[in-house]
Scaffold this motif. Structure first.
Motif, short mmCIF file in Angstrom:
data_model
loop_
_atom_site.label_atom_id
_atom_site.label_comp_id
_atom_site.label_asym_id
_atom_site.label_seq_id
_atom_site.Cartn_x
_atom_site.Cartn_y
_atom_site.Cartn_z
N VAL A 6 0.84 -1.20 0.00
CA VAL A 6 0.00 0.00 0.00
C VAL A 6 0.87 1.25 0.00
N CYS A 7 0.53 2.22 -0.83
CA CYS A 7 1.14 3.54 -0.78
C CYS A 7 0.11 4.51 -0.21
N LEU A 8 0.48 5.17 0.88
CA LEU A 8 -0.43 6.11 1.54
C LEU A 8 0.07 7.53 1.30
N LEU A 9 -0.76 8.32 0.64
CA LEU A 9 -0.37 9.67 0.23
C LEU A 9 -1.20 10.71 0.96
N GLY A 10 -0.74 11.95 0.89
CA GLY A 10 -1.49 13.04 1.51
C GLY A 10 -0.55 14.17 1.91
N THR A 11 -1.11 15.35 2.06
CA THR A 11 -0.30 16.51 2.42
C THR A 11 0.24 16.39 3.84
N HIS A 12 1.27 17.16 4.13
CA HIS A 12 1.87 17.15 5.46
C HIS A 12 0.84 17.56 6.51
N HIS A 31 5.03 -1.15 8.52
CA HIS A 31 4.78 0.29 8.32
C HIS A 31 6.12 0.96 8.06
N ILE A 32 6.24 1.62 6.91
CA ILE A 32 7.47 2.32 6.55
C ILE A 32 7.15 3.80 6.36
N GLN A 33 7.64 4.63 7.25
CA GLN A 33 7.46 6.08 7.10
C GLN A 33 8.67 6.59 6.31
N PHE A 34 8.44 7.02 5.08
CA PHE A 34 9.54 7.24 4.14
C PHE A 34 10.55 8.29 4.63
N GLU A 35 10.08 9.46 5.00
CA GLU A 35 11.02 10.51 5.40
C GLU A 35 11.72 10.16 6.71
N SER A 130 7.29 -11.03 1.32
CA SER A 130 6.27 -12.03 1.66
C SER A 130 5.26 -11.54 2.69
N THR A 131 5.59 -10.45 3.38
CA THR A 131 4.71 -9.95 4.44
C THR A 131 3.82 -8.81 3.96
N GLY A 132 4.38 -7.95 3.11
CA GLY A 132 3.64 -6.77 2.67
C GLY A 132 3.98 -5.56 3.52
N PHE A 133 3.57 -4.39 3.05
CA PHE A 133 3.92 -3.16 3.76
C PHE A 133 2.95 -2.05 3.38
N ILE A 134 2.93 -1.04 4.23
CA ILE A 134 2.26 0.21 3.89
C ILE A 134 3.33 1.29 3.88
N LEU A 135 3.52 1.90 2.72
CA LEU A 135 4.57 2.91 2.52
C LEU A 135 3.95 4.28 2.74
#
Length: 203
Positions: A6-12, A31-35, A130-135
């Motif tokens: 999953v890619c989760l987008l949105g303004t700051h 859960h991967i918080q990109f910044e 194999s587990t999946g993620f939300i970026l």
């Protein structure tokens, strides 16, 4: 079921990270918080998080403290901070680390080769594969979206969180106001110390 990406987008300030944590916990995926991940990559050398959210106003009163202020309780701390700052400046960053720093500080685009070293693992390697993620917070712009497309890294779901501007202000303003008040209090304390020092020197 296949792993979910999953890619989760949105303004700051839209609440992406709060939502991402809840979704990741519910689905049992990473859960991967990109910044935040970028910060962790260079933190061993920068020693502190960098960027607009972490910038603070310079402490003017500290810089005006004379050498004779060794009598003050915090003088040794000031000297320690100066040495720490000097050591930070002497640390050399790699080209990749410089690119990450420029991205965090000035929103400079990350080169594809830098993104390759970061993003590909989440699609290609274990345990993410194999587990999946939300970026959380990626892609942030058209450049990064094009990168995913060119590399064939397609999320299963892309969610764009949209909120009213007033809601974002309600979320972000109180903690920033608190931080500003803390800086003002510290500045007043330093002014008082400087005044006391001048009084001692006149005696």
């Amino acid at each position: 079921a296949p792993p979910l990406r999953v890619c989760l987008l949105g303004t700051h300030g839209a609440g992406k990270t709060t939502c991402a944590r809840q979704i990741a916990d519910k689905l049992g995926i990473f859960h991967i918080q990109f910044e935040e991940y970028l910060q962790e990559l260079i933190l061993p050398k920068t020693k502190e998080k960098i960027g607009p959210d972490y910038d603070e106003e310079p402490e003017e009163d500290n810089s005006r403290m004379p050498i004779l202020s060794q009598e003050l309780d915090d003088f040794s701390q000031i000297m320690t901070n100066a040495e720490t700052e000097k050591s930070k400046q002497e640390v050399e960053l790699t080209d990749e680390e410089e690119a990450i720093k420029a991205n965090l500080m000035d929103n400079e685009a990350l080169p594809p080769e830098v993104l390759d070293n970061i993003v590909l693992d989440w699609w290609k390697k274990e345990p993410f594969r194999s587990t999946g993620f939300i970026l959380d917070g990626f892609p942030r712009n058209l450049h990064e979206a094009q990168y995913l497309s060119e590399r064939g890294l397609c999320p299963d779901v892309a969610v764009d969180i949209q909120v009213e501007e007033s809601d974002i202000l309600d979320r972000l303003f109180p903690p920033r106001l608190k931080k500003w008040k803390e800086r003002q209090y510290k500045r007043m304390e330093n002014k008082k110390k400087l005044k006391d020092l001048k009084a001692k020197l006149r005696v």
